[in-house]
Scaffold this motif. Structure first.
Motif, PDB file in Angstrom:
ATOM      1  N   TYR A   1       0.831  -1.189   0.000  1.00  0.00           N
ATOM      2  CA  TYR A   1       0.000   0.000   0.000  1.00  0.00           C
ATOM      3  C   TYR A   1       0.873   1.248   0.000  1.00  0.00           C
ATOM      4  O   TYR A   1       1.934   1.297   0.619  1.00  0.00           O
TER       5      TYR A   1
ATOM      6  N   GLN B   1       0.701   5.270   0.966  1.00  0.00           N
ATOM      7  CA  GLN B   1      -0.079   6.220   1.733  1.00  0.00           C
ATOM      8  C   GLN B   1       0.509   7.607   1.573  1.00  0.00           C
ATOM      9  O   GLN B   1       1.637   7.871   2.007  1.00  0.00           O
TER      10      GLN B   1
ATOM     11  N   LYS C   1      -4.000  10.866   3.658  1.00  0.00           N
ATOM     12  CA  LYS C   1      -4.908   9.981   2.911  1.00  0.00           C
ATOM     13  C   LYS C   1      -4.832   8.568   3.467  1.00  0.00           C
ATOM     14  O   LYS C   1      -3.936   8.223   4.228  1.00  0.00           O
ATOM     15  N   GLY C   2      -5.783   7.746   3.044  1.00  0.00           N
ATOM     16  CA  GLY C   2      -5.778   6.355   3.440  1.00  0.00           C
ATOM     17  C   GLY C   2      -4.838   5.541   2.575  1.00  0.00           C
ATOM     18  O   GLY C   2      -4.436   5.965   1.491  1.00  0.00           O
ATOM     19  N   PRO C   3      -4.459   4.355   3.033  1.00  0.00           N
ATOM     20  CA  PRO C   3      -3.588   3.490   2.218  1.00  0.00           C
ATOM     21  C   PRO C   3      -4.279   3.097   0.917  1.00  0.00           C
ATOM     22  O   PRO C   3      -5.476   2.827   0.896  1.00  0.00           O
TER      23      PRO C   3
ATOM     24  N   LEU D   1      -3.882   0.495  -2.404  1.00  0.00           N
ATOM     25  CA  LEU D   1      -3.187  -0.667  -2.938  1.00  0.00           C
ATOM     26  C   LEU D   1      -2.465  -0.315  -4.227  1.00  0.00           C
ATOM     27  O   LEU D   1      -3.031   0.308  -5.134  1.00  0.00           O
TER      28      LEU D   1
ATOM     29  N   PHE E   1       3.606   0.695   2.766  1.00  0.00           N
ATOM     30  CA  PHE E   1       3.385  -0.364   3.752  1.00  0.00           C
ATOM     31  C   PHE E   1       3.283  -1.713   3.053  1.00  0.00           C
ATOM     32  O   PHE E   1       2.545  -1.849   2.070  1.00  0.00           O
TER      33      PHE E   1
ATOM     34  N   LEU F   1      -5.464  -7.928   7.465  1.00  0.00           N
ATOM     35  CA  LEU F   1      -4.099  -7.628   7.069  1.00  0.00           C
ATOM     36  C   LEU F   1      -3.249  -7.285   8.287  1.00  0.00           C
ATOM     37  O   LEU F   1      -3.688  -6.538   9.157  1.00  0.00           O
TER      38      LEU F   1
END
Lengths: 114, 111
Positions: free
Chosen positions: B36, B38, B42-44, B46, B89, B99
């Motif tokens: 991921y 990031q 913001k959010g992770p 993919l 990540f 996860l």
């Protein structure tokens, strides 16, 4: 492009207060998750939810936490009595299934407990 | 439970160079390994994933390799660009549900 939306983007609360974080997952997804990220640390799993019940939860997800899907669209995380250490970014995620691919994350709700 | 270790914690490269981020996992039953990205605030998101029945996967400038025997997997970014700067990540899971994330790598690409 479909996305996971979260509200509020930032909430400041006093220790001991109840907080509800809201999420609207992607519409055809069936699996919903909450993760959290304490500032500067890794993303940690809290809970997964499928078919209107919790399917898995971590040690972090104690009795102070609860989740529900009150209607067909929202997925909420409630913290009953917030503690200082609950301050973190909370991410909602959704997916089509446990064996079908990626999780889509929202932009997060930052919770600050004073 | 699963434990994922990620290195390095920060990585600075010049634009055009390659970047490699490495992760190890502990649970031999893990079979899904996403990466991921990031960006700040913001959010992770993919960027690439690999399943345990595959040793390598490529998507343009990004590739992931998996060594099941050694229980490690790596992210390779070639021809890095300033917009690649973010926190990356790695994660591992059995199936695709819960996860376990690594601690993240802050990648800085200098023009």
């Amino acid at each position: 492009e479909p996305e996971v939306t979260q509200t509020p983007s930032h909430q400041v609360t006093q220790m001991g207060q109840e907080v509800i974080l809201r999420c609207v997952p992607i519409s055809n997804h069936l699996y919903f998750y909450w993760y959290r990220q304490i500032l500067g640390q890794k993303v940690e799993f809290l809970v997964s939810f499928y078919n209107n019940e919790i399917s898995e939860k971590s040690e972090i997800f104690d009795d102070q936490f609860s989740v529900e899907r009150p209607d067909g669209s929202n997925f909420t995380l409630k913290i009953r009595s917030t503690k200082l250490e609950d301050s973190a970014m909370y991410f909602c995620a959704s997916g089509t299934g446990p064996n079908t691919g990626e999780l889509f994350f929202g932009e997060g709700s930052r919770l600050t407990v004073l | 439970g699963e434990n994922v270790e990620q290195h390095p914690s920060t990585l600075s490269v010049q634009e055009g160079d390659s970047a490699v981020i490495k992760c190890t996992y502990s649970d031999s039953a893990s079979n899904y390994f996403p990466w991921y990205k990031q960006e700040l605030g913001k959010g992770p998101q993919l960027i690439i994933d690999i399943r345990s029945n595959v040793g390598e996967k490529k998507d343009q400038r990004i590739a992931v390799t998996l060594n099941k025997t050694a229980k490690h997997f790596s992210l390779h970014i070639t021809e890095t660009q300033p917009e690649d700067s973010a926190v990356y990540f790695c994660a591992a899971s059995k199936g695709y549900s819960t996860l376990t994330f690594g601690k993240g790598t802050m990648l800085l690409v200098s023009p």
